[in-house]
Design a protein around this motif. Sequence first.
Motif, PDB file in Angstrom:
ATOM      1  N   ASN A 177       0.757  -1.153  -0.252  1.00  0.00           N
ATOM      2  CA  ASN A 177       0.072   0.033  -0.006  1.00  0.00           C
ATOM      3  C   ASN A 177       0.977   1.404   0.244  1.00  0.00           C
ATOM      4  OD1 ASN A 177      -2.295  -1.348   0.273  1.00  0.00           O
ATOM      5  ND2 ASN A 177      -2.428  -1.588   2.372  1.00  0.00           N
ATOM      6  N   ASP A 178       0.705   1.976  -1.032  1.00  0.00           N
ATOM      7  CA  ASP A 178       1.502   3.330  -1.297  1.00  0.00           C
ATOM      8  C   ASP A 178       0.743   4.149  -0.323  1.00  0.00           C
ATOM      9  OD1 ASP A 178       2.942   5.358  -1.739  1.00  0.00           O
ATOM     10  OD2 ASP A 178       2.457   5.426  -3.772  1.00  0.00           O
ATOM     11  N   ARG A 179       1.623   4.743   0.720  1.00  0.00           N
ATOM     12  CA  ARG A 179       1.182   5.823   1.811  1.00  0.00           C
ATOM     13  C   ARG A 179       0.782   6.979   1.160  1.00  0.00           C
ATOM     14  NH1 ARG A 179       6.125   6.299   5.747  1.00  0.00           N
ATOM     15  NH2 ARG A 179       5.554   8.320   5.075  1.00  0.00           N
ATOM     16  N   PHE A 180       1.163   7.368   0.004  1.00  0.00           N
ATOM     17  CA  PHE A 180       0.655   8.527  -0.852  1.00  0.00           C
ATOM     18  C   PHE A 180      -0.839   8.497  -0.960  1.00  0.00           C
ATOM     19  CE2 PHE A 180      -0.720  10.689  -4.706  1.00  0.00           C
ATOM     20  CZ  PHE A 180      -0.786  11.947  -4.375  1.00  0.00           C
ATOM     21  N   TYR A 181      -1.277   7.019  -1.573  1.00  0.00           N
ATOM     22  CA  TYR A 181      -2.589   7.001  -2.142  1.00  0.00           C
ATOM     23  C   TYR A 181      -3.529   6.795  -0.784  1.00  0.00           C
ATOM     24  CZ  TYR A 181      -0.786   7.044  -6.752  1.00  0.00           C
ATOM     25  OH  TYR A 181      -0.282   7.423  -8.032  1.00  0.00           O
ATOM     26  N   VAL A 182      -3.175   6.150   0.150  1.00  0.00           N
ATOM     27  CA  VAL A 182      -3.921   6.048   1.487  1.00  0.00           C
ATOM     28  C   VAL A 182      -4.093   7.386   2.026  1.00  0.00           C
ATOM     29  CG1 VAL A 182      -3.727   4.955   3.755  1.00  0.00           C
ATOM     30  CG2 VAL A 182      -3.023   3.599   1.909  1.00  0.00           C
ATOM     31  N   ARG A 183      -3.231   8.370   2.133  1.00  0.00           N
ATOM     32  CA  ARG A 183      -3.232   9.612   2.587  1.00  0.00           C
ATOM     33  C   ARG A 183      -4.203  10.326   1.824  1.00  0.00           C
ATOM     34  NH1 ARG A 183      -2.011  11.980   7.560  1.00  0.00           N
ATOM     35  NH2 ARG A 183      -1.738  14.254   7.088  1.00  0.00           N
TER      36      ARG A 183
END
Length: 87
Positions: free
Chosen positions: A16-22
């Motif tokens: 899970n890419d943190r950018f997209y989760v954020r």
Amino acid sequence: MMLIAAEVFYNAHVDNDRFYVRQVYNEAVDEIRINIRRKLIVEEKERDRSIPSMRYSNDEIMRQILARSKHTLMMSSNNGLTYTVIA
């Protein structure tokens, strides 16, 4: 889809890419903030004008705070900022 990916790329792992989760988190918070603000605008139009609006220590009403609070809502709660309600 995940089953196909697991068969074709059996050595791969899901990350899970943190950018997209954020980004999803920010969009959800913004949507909630906007919905609450819209409800407050409707309530403000329907309320009795003889009763003054509740103002906070910075002399703003909740609708004004929600209009500019996108980043404030996402800040950590231990940052030392507090709002004092003045009735």
